[in-house]
Design an enzyme around this catalytic site. Structure first.
Site, PDB file in Angstrom:
ATOM      1  N   ASP A   1      -6.233   2.438   4.015  1.00 21.30           N
ATOM      2  CA  ASP A   1      -6.598   1.300   4.857  1.00 21.30           C
ATOM      3  C   ASP A   1      -6.958   1.845   6.228  1.00 21.30           C
ATOM      4  O   ASP A   1      -6.940   3.063   6.417  1.00 21.30           O
ATOM      5  CB  ASP A   1      -5.457   0.275   4.900  1.00 21.30           C
ATOM      6  CG  ASP A   1      -6.002  -1.148   5.013  1.00 21.30           C
ATOM      7  OD1 ASP A   1      -6.817  -1.400   5.919  1.00 21.30           O
ATOM      8  OD2 ASP A   1      -5.613  -1.986   4.196  1.00 21.30           O
TER       9      ASP A   1
ATOM     10  N   ASP B   1      -2.571  -8.151   0.665  1.00 21.18           N
ATOM     11  CA  ASP B   1      -3.551  -7.106   1.007  1.00 21.18           C
ATOM     12  C   ASP B   1      -2.883  -5.753   0.813  1.00 21.18           C
ATOM     13  O   ASP B   1      -2.250  -5.219   1.726  1.00 21.18           O
ATOM     14  CB  ASP B   1      -4.023  -7.293   2.447  1.00 21.18           C
ATOM     15  CG  ASP B   1      -5.304  -6.511   2.710  1.00 21.18           C
ATOM     16  OD1 ASP B   1      -5.764  -5.770   1.816  1.00 21.18           O
ATOM     17  OD2 ASP B   1      -5.848  -6.646   3.827  1.00 21.18           O
ATOM     18  N   ILE B   2      -3.008  -5.219  -0.389  1.00 22.65           N
ATOM     19  CA  ILE B   2      -2.287  -3.995  -0.739  1.00 22.65           C
ATOM     20  C   ILE B   2      -3.236  -2.821  -0.959  1.00 22.65           C
ATOM     21  O   ILE B   2      -2.835  -1.687  -0.877  1.00 22.65           O
ATOM     22  CB  ILE B   2      -1.400  -4.202  -1.993  1.00 22.65           C
ATOM     23  CG1 ILE B   2      -2.227  -4.676  -3.204  1.00 22.65           C
ATOM     24  CG2 ILE B   2      -0.302  -5.223  -1.689  1.00 22.65           C
ATOM     25  CD1 ILE B   2      -1.439  -4.745  -4.510  1.00 22.65           C
ATOM     26  N   LYS B   3      -4.487  -3.101  -1.272  1.00 23.52           N
ATOM     27  CA  LYS B   3      -5.504  -2.055  -1.495  1.00 23.52           C
ATOM     28  C   LYS B   3      -4.984  -0.937  -2.391  1.00 23.52           C
ATOM     29  O   LYS B   3      -5.280   0.241  -2.167  1.00 23.52           O
ATOM     30  CB  LYS B   3      -6.017  -1.506  -0.167  1.00 23.52           C
ATOM     31  CG  LYS B   3      -6.757  -2.555   0.669  1.00 23.52           C
ATOM     32  CD  LYS B   3      -7.475  -1.959   1.865  1.00 23.52           C
ATOM     33  CE  LYS B   3      -8.182  -3.010   2.705  1.00 23.52           C
ATOM     34  NZ  LYS B   3      -7.264  -3.934   3.422  1.00 23.52           N
ATOM     35  N   ARG B   4      -4.221  -1.275  -3.408  1.00 26.08           N
ATOM     36  CA  ARG B   4      -3.720  -0.272  -4.322  1.00 26.08           C
ATOM     37  C   ARG B   4      -4.855   0.226  -5.210  1.00 26.08           C
ATOM     38  O   ARG B   4      -5.812  -0.508  -5.487  1.00 26.08           O
ATOM     39  CB  ARG B   4      -2.599  -0.840  -5.207  1.00 26.08           C
ATOM     40  CG  ARG B   4      -1.380  -1.367  -4.438  1.00 26.08           C
ATOM     41  CD  ARG B   4      -0.666  -0.275  -3.650  1.00 26.08           C
ATOM     42  NE  ARG B   4       0.630  -0.727  -3.141  1.00 26.08           N
ATOM     43  CZ  ARG B   4       0.878  -1.059  -1.871  1.00 26.08           C
ATOM     44  NH1 ARG B   4      -0.071  -1.003  -0.946  1.00 26.08           N
ATOM     45  NH2 ARG B   4       2.091  -1.439  -1.510  1.00 26.08           N
TER      46      ARG B   4
END
Lengths: 308, 308
Positions: free
Chosen positions: B109, A104-107
Site C-alpha cells: 500500500d 481495505d486489505i490489499k491482500r
C-alpha cells in the site's frame, strides 16, 4: 447480490461515497485520546480505544448519509492484536449501523494461503465442527500481481457468502506508473490487469445493475485512464480512491460512473475524518464537521454526476 | 546488518532454509487440537492455542538446525484477533529461540498507509510519548505493484531498526505468468519489478556479504528465471518459495545462490510441518518428524550447493 446491495444504498442516499476509516491516532481529537490514555496509559489498548470511540462517533454521524465505510487494515495492524480486536468491533458496529463494509486489505497470495485470507475477511474457518467468522467484511480489496491464484479463492467465498471484491487495477499514487504504465505487448500493464479483472468477474454471477462480483480499484488521479477503464469494463464496479486530499475532483471521478451514475463508489478518508481540524474547535465538533464534509462531497459529486 | 545476521546464522548451521509456520489447523496433530478444544470449546481461542503449542514444539525441535522461520499472516488472520495475538506470541517465542523471523505478509500500500504497515511489522507506533512495537518481525515480504510508494516507507524503518524486506519479483505459483510474464517494452514484467528492487536496494546500505536491505521473492518453480535473476541482481538476497510440495528441487534452487552458496534462503512449510503425517504415529512424533525432514532438506540443498 452484494454490489446490488451497495448500489441500492447509494441510490437511496443519492451518495456514491465511502468514508475511509484510517485509524490514525493523529486524526483523533485530543480530548478522546487523552481520556483513553488516562484510562489505559500510553498503550496500544489506549490507542485502540480512542480510535474505536472516534470511529463509532463518526459512524453515528454518517450512517444516514453515507452508504459505506472502508477501514484500512494497516492502521489497525500497527496497534498489534489490540488493533485487530478493535477492527473487528469497528466492523461489527458498522454493520449494526447498516453500513456496507469494504475492508481495505490489499491482500495478494496464492492457493491455500489466499483461501485463508478469504476465510479471514469474507468467509468462515472450520474449527472442529464449527464454522467461525474472522473479520467478516462485506467486501475486500485485493492485489492481483500473482495472477488468478490470488483472486479465485476469494470468489468462492464471495459467491457462497454473497460478498464481493475489488482488485487493484490503476492505483492513485504517483509511483503507480513505475510498473502499471509499462507497455506490455500492445497494452499497458494496468490494462492487462483490467482484462484479468474482467475475466475473473465473468466467472461470477451478475447483479440486477449489471455488475459482477469482481470490482476494480481505479484511482481518481488519472481521470483519462478512468474513462478508458469504464469503457473497457462495463460490468465492473469501481472503487475510486484519490478524491480530495490526493487531488481528485468531482469532475475527475465522473468518468468512473456509467451513464446512470452507477457502478462506482468514491473514497474519502482524511477529508471526512479530519474535517474537525479546520473548524478551530479542538475536535469537540468532529462529528458535525465530518457530517458537513460528507454532505459537501456528496453534493459536489452529485452536481456533476446525477444518480438514477 | 540484518541480512548479515541471517547469512551468519545460515553459515553456522550450514543450512540455507527457513521453516514456514503456516498455522493451519489441519497441519496440527489431532491430540493437540483435541486438548485445546476440550479446554476452550470449538472456538478461535482453541484453534489459536493448538497452533501456538504446535508452533512452539516445532521451534523447539528446529531452532538449532534451522536459522529462520516464516509465519504466514493469512493463517493467523483467519482466526481473527485471537490469531493475531497468537502470531505476536509466536514471533516472540521465535526470537527467544534465536530464530530469524520473516513475516510473510505480502503487504502493498502507499504513503502513510505503507508507513503504518511498516510500523506494524518492523517499526514502532507513537502513542502519547511512547514508541510501541506491533508484531516486531526481523523482515517482511512486500508487494510492489503500486511502485516505490509501497516500498520506500519500509526502508526507513529497515534502516533505523536494522531490519530488511523481500519484494515479490517472481512468484512460484502457476498463474504467476499471467501478469509477470507479459512483455513490458523489451523486458518481462517481473524483470521490470526486478529492476525496481535493484533500484530500491541501492538506496540502502550494503552488508559485509554484499547484500542490501531489499531482497526479492523468487520462486523455485521457475529455475531458469532464478538463474537470470541471480545475475541481474548481485546485491539482492533471495527468498525462494516453492521447494518440495510445489515441485522445486535442490537442483532448481541452486541457481538462487551466489558462487559462495550465499545470498538465498529456501522455504519449506508443509514438508516440515506435515512430516508427521508420513510416519503413521498420529502426530505424537511431530517434533522428531519435522526435525528429520528439515535435516533431509538441509542435506539435499547442501549436497548441490556448498555454503562457504
Amino acid at each position: 447480490m452484494s454490489f446490488d446491495v451497495l448500489q441500492k444504498k447509494i441510490r437511496e442516499m443519492k451518495n456514491p461515497t465511502v468514508a475511509g476509516l484510517d485509524a490514525r491516532l493523529e486524526y483523533v481529537p485530543e480530548f478522546i485520546v487523552k481520556e483513553a490514555i488516562e484510562e489505559y496509559g500510553e498503550t496500544r489498548k489506549a490507542a485502540a480505544e480512542a480510535i474505536y470511540r472516534f470511529n463509532c462517533g463518526l459512524m453515528d454521524a454518517l450512517s444516514d448519509i453515507v452508504p459505506a465505510v472502508k477501514p484500512q487494515a494497516a492502521y489497525y495492524e500497527n496497534l498489534g492484536w489490540e488493533g485487530m480486536e478493535m477492527l473487528e468491533r469497528t466492523i461489527r458496529y458498522a454493520k449494526e449501523k447498516g453500513l456496507f463494509v469494504i475492508a481495505d486489505i490489499k491482500r495478494g497470495d496464492i492457493g491455500t494461503t489466499a483461501s485463508a485470507y478469504s476465510e479471514a475477511w469474507l468467509g468462515k474457518t472450520k474449527i472442529g465442527d464449527e464454522l467461525v467468522s474472522g473479520f467478516d467484511a462485506d467486501c475486500v480489496t485485493l492485489n492481483g500481481y500473482m495472477g488468478s491464484d490470488a483472486i479465485k479463492p476469494f470468489l468462492k467465498d464471495a459467491q457462497s457468502e454473497d460478498k464481493c471484491v475489488f482488485a487493484l487495477v490503476r492505483t492513485s499514487n504517483p509511483s503507480a506508473i513505475e510498473l502499471q504504465d509499462m507497455m506490455a505487448g500492445d497494452r499497458l500493464v494496468y490494462k492487462v490487469m483490467a482484462e484479468l479483472v474482467d475475466r475473473w468477474g465473468k466467472t461470477t454471477d451478475v447483479g440486477e445493475f449489471g455488475y459482477n462480483r469482481v470490482g476494480a480499484v481505479t484511482g481518481a488521479t488519472y481521470p483519462s485512464d478512468l474513462r478508458q477503464l469504464r469503457k473497457l469494463l462495463p460490468h465492473t464496479f469501481f472503487l475510486v480512491p484519490g478524491y480530495g486530499a490526493q487531488g481528485g475532483t468531482a469532475e475527475d471521478v465522473h468518468f468512473a460512473f456509467d451513464r446512470y451514475g452507477r457502478g462506482a463508489i468514491v473514497n474519502s478518508s482524511r477529508g471526512i475524518m479530519c474535517a474537525w481540524k479546520k473548524t478551530g474547535n479542538n475536535g469537540t465538533d468532529y462529528a458535525e464537521a465530518a457530517r458537513a464534509a460528507a454532505i459537501e462531497m456528496r453534493d459536489a459529486i452529485r452536481a456533476v454526476t446525477p444518480i438514477l
